[in-house]
Enzyme design. Structure first.
Site, PDB file in Angstrom:
ATOM      1  N   SER A  10       0.828  -1.201   0.000  1.00  0.00           N
ATOM      2  CA  SER A  10       0.000   0.000   0.000  1.00  0.00           C
ATOM      3  C   SER A  10       0.871   1.263   0.000  1.00  0.00           C
ATOM      4  O   SER A  10       1.639   1.480  -0.931  1.00  0.00           O
ATOM      5  CB  SER A  10      -0.948  -0.042   1.196  1.00  0.00           C
ATOM      6  OG  SER A  10      -1.934   0.963   1.116  1.00  0.00           O
ATOM      7  N   ASP A  27      -9.977  -4.197  -5.678  1.00  0.00           N
ATOM      8  CA  ASP A  27      -9.431  -3.232  -4.730  1.00  0.00           C
ATOM      9  C   ASP A  27      -9.810  -1.831  -5.192  1.00  0.00           C
ATOM     10  O   ASP A  27      -9.311  -1.357  -6.224  1.00  0.00           O
ATOM     11  CB  ASP A  27      -7.912  -3.382  -4.648  1.00  0.00           C
ATOM     12  CG  ASP A  27      -7.282  -2.504  -3.582  1.00  0.00           C
ATOM     13  OD1 ASP A  27      -7.990  -1.629  -3.037  1.00  0.00           O
ATOM     14  OD2 ASP A  27      -6.086  -2.684  -3.306  1.00  0.00           O
ATOM     15  N   HIS A  71      -7.727  -5.059  -0.912  1.00  0.00           N
ATOM     16  CA  HIS A  71      -6.475  -4.433  -0.476  1.00  0.00           C
ATOM     17  C   HIS A  71      -5.751  -5.274   0.577  1.00  0.00           C
ATOM     18  O   HIS A  71      -4.620  -5.715   0.364  1.00  0.00           O
ATOM     19  CB  HIS A  71      -6.805  -3.049   0.073  1.00  0.00           C
ATOM     20  CG  HIS A  71      -5.668  -2.084   0.023  1.00  0.00           C
ATOM     21  ND1 HIS A  71      -5.198  -1.540  -1.155  1.00  0.00           N
ATOM     22  CD2 HIS A  71      -4.891  -1.550   1.014  1.00  0.00           C
ATOM     23  CE1 HIS A  71      -4.196  -0.716  -0.898  1.00  0.00           C
ATOM     24  NE2 HIS A  71      -3.982  -0.708   0.411  1.00  0.00           N
TER      25      HIS A  71
END
Length: 619
Positions: free
Chosen positions: A214, A381, A407
């Site tokens: 991320s 996502d 995610h």
């Protein structure tokens, strides 16, 4: 503090703004009152909630072993304790950044492991996280650091300034606003490059593999784009659930409100750490109830349902989910969402009133990244706009979609060891192999080690400086044959018998049969069709009739080989297999030509791949 008030917000955006301010104020009052309550009352409330949830909800896990594993992870107080649960030892190191922050980072290894040089893999967490998120798996086979240690890598895990392990500065206190005056700019300018330099200095290695989750991937995108020299230190960059320019939040009203004025976040949370009370509530709320609250928030904000993560794994992981970061970092993300580009922090948004822009915030120059990029993302996502990312990255960036994953699934899903980790392993092994370098001079064709497993996502035209065989640094010799030879320590060790692409040679050990094999390839490479046919169907027919009348000149053979290996097949290993079929030799893996020209020009390893390609074509 600048506040975009009348004329900036629409009528429908005022109610959620007022409601949000009321909720923030109510939370502060409730936290103050709860903090005054005796521990006995809090424990009694927790016991009552636990009994009610056990009566209303199904059990978290059916077997006792799983429940124990969850309990152990939840109760683990720190990184070192989590390492012990998966059978690893941890070292703690301190990195001093150039602007004075002290970052706590971790190194993990097997108990009793011999301290010897090994390829380094560095992992970095996401937004509002710390290094513990990599070790929350209740099943060891789903713990990526443990897997990499078992494979033989030297594994390090980093932390951002301000989080649980990095809440220290040489001259600033965490209670000061100045301590929290940082955005992703500072994380990219200081934290990432300074940490990588420390790791490489400590290990003595020249480069490492970077795995970012991320925001950890966004920080690498930014750092590699701002520090050209850092690219030579990152052999491969694996981005899990990569974040660069998220399209926005799924909660329409909140998304519109924040995009209209990202600075409103300061009005809600101030200018220090964001959600600083989350740790307090997490410590007193019954864990399964805390999971329900987090799940509801994720559905509301991002439409993530977490169906690929078991309830037991959520209880374990969510207990280590939150860590501190600055409000300014979150504001930075909302600025990126607002302008739909991966930009640096906008220090003066007030000049962007009424839809007019009198200047453009500086964008991260991600097209300048030279390290190999492998992006692994979930197809559902909502924070990943893969097409927008591809448009902002170099053409050799590679994407790996994971079907029906979100995610957080990329690190905690129940099937992560089957659908994610193999791609990570393949990428690292491709560019940072574990096996020892091959000494071609003292190696016969019978004992050359097998090439690493085929990596289906290899970029076809990778910059030479970023190829994995940095120790060889082969050169094209002045006056040598078209395909050249490879030199190591000023001694000819092998012979180039083909080109996997315009900047990558295929080398076999120098021996009598290798030399004759190269001569045989000279004839075969005069006919591109024959080479392609050989790659697809088997060994080529080397009879005189096969190549008679071929019109390709000797000076065009490198381009002929490029057509056979690079353009048409887009896979270096297919080229290696073709050479093996034609010659009967086992072929050493393709290695980069860090080329010097026929006139003795210097190493062109820093050239852009397209420029290097054109020079080789014109040679």
């Amino acid at each position: 503090m600048y506040l975009p008030l009348i004329g900036r917000l629409r009528a429908l955006e005022w109610p959620p703004l007022v409601l949000g301010l009321i909720l923030v104020l109510a939370e502060k009052v409730l936290r103050f009152i709860t903090g005054l309550l005796p521990s006995a009352i809090i424990l009694a409330c927790e016991s009552t909630v636990k009994s009610a949830m056990e009566a209303l909800l199904p059990p978290m896990a059916a077997d006792t072993a799983t429940n124990k594993a969850v309990h152990d992870v939840v109760k683990a107080p720190d990184f070192v304790s989590l390492c012990k649960l998966v059978g690893l030892e941890a070292e703690e190191h301190i990195v001093k950044t150039r602007d004075g922050y002290l970052l706590g980072i971790h190194r993990v290894r097997s108990p009793g492991a011999i301290d010897k040089p090994r390829p380094v893999v560095y992992l970095h967490h996401g937004l509002l996280m710390n290094s513990e998120v990599w070790l929350c798996a209740i099943d060891r086979k789903r713990c990526l650091p443990a897997l990499l240690v078992d494979k033989g890598y030297d594994v390090w895990l980093g932390n951002n300034r301000g989080n649980k392990y990095s809440k220290k500065h040489l001259s600033r206190s965490p209670v000061d606003i100045n301590f929290w005056d940082f955005s992703m700019d500072e994380l990219a300018l200081y934290d990432i490059p300074d940490t990588i330099d420390y790791v490489l200095s400590t290990t003595g290695e020249k480069s490492l593999a970077y795995i970012g989750f991320s925001q950890g991937s966004a920080q690498a995108f930014a750092a590699l784009s701002l520090h050209p020299q850092l690219n030579a230190k990152v052999s491969v960059f694996v981005a899990l659930a990569p974040a660069m320019a998220p399209p926005g939040l799924r909660a329409g009203v909140v998304d519109a409100l924040i995009k209209a004025s990202p600075g409103l976040i300061y009005l809600f949370f101030g200018r220090r750490a964001i959600l600083s009370s989350a740790a307090f509530w997490q410590s007193i709320i019954y864990p399964p109830l805390f999971v329900r609250l987090i799940d509801s928030s994720l559905v509301f904000l991002f439409n993530w349902h977490g169906k690929n993560i078991s309830a037991a794994q959520k209880v374990a992981s969510y207990s280590h989910l939150y860590s501190f970061t600055s409000v300014k970092t979150v504001v930075h993300w909302f600025q990126i969402m607002t302008h739909r580009c991966f930009q640096m922090y906008d220090d003066d948004p007030s000049v962007r009133l009424y839809g007019q822009s009198f200047y453009r915030a500086v964008r991260f120059p991600t097209q300048n990244i030279r390290s190999p990029i492998i992006m692994i993302y979930g197809t559902v996502d909502s924070l990943v706009d893969i097409n927008a990312m591809i448009a902002e990255l170099p053409p050799y960036s590679v994407t790996v979609p994971i079907k029906n994953h979100e995610h957080l699934d990329l690190i905690w899903a129940d099937d992560v060891e089957d659908v994610v980790f193999p791609h990570v392993e393949a990428a690292i092994e491709k560019y940072l192999p574990l096996h020892e370098p091959v000494d071609l001079k003292h190696t016969s064709s019978k004992n050359v080690p097998e090439s690493p497993p085929k990596y289906a996502y290899a970029p076809p035209h990778m910059p030479p400086a970023q190829q994995k065989h940095e120790h060889l640094r082969p050169q094209r010799n002045s006056g040598s044959r078209d395909r050249g030879t490879v030199k190591h320590n000023s001694t000819t060790d092998g012979i180039i018998v083909g080109m996997a692409d315009p900047v990558t040679a295929i080398v076999v050990p120098r021996s009598a049969n290798a030399t004759s094999a190269a001569a045989k390839l000279d004839a075969v490479f005069d006919d591109d069709t024959q080479v392609r046919k050989s790659a697809a169907t088997g060994p080529a027919d080397h009879s005189p009739n096969t190549v008679a009348g071929a019109g390709t000149s000797k000076s065009d053979r490198t381009l002929s080989t490029e057509a056979a290996y690079g353009r048409d097949m887009n896979d270096q290993h297919d080229g290696a297999r073709t050479v093996s079929k034609i010659t009967g030799l086992r072929v050493v893996e393709p290695i980069p030509i860090i080329a010097s020209t026929e006139n003795g020009d210097k190493d062109n390893s820093e050239e852009h791949p397209v420029e290097a390609k054109e020079k080789l074509k014109n040679r």
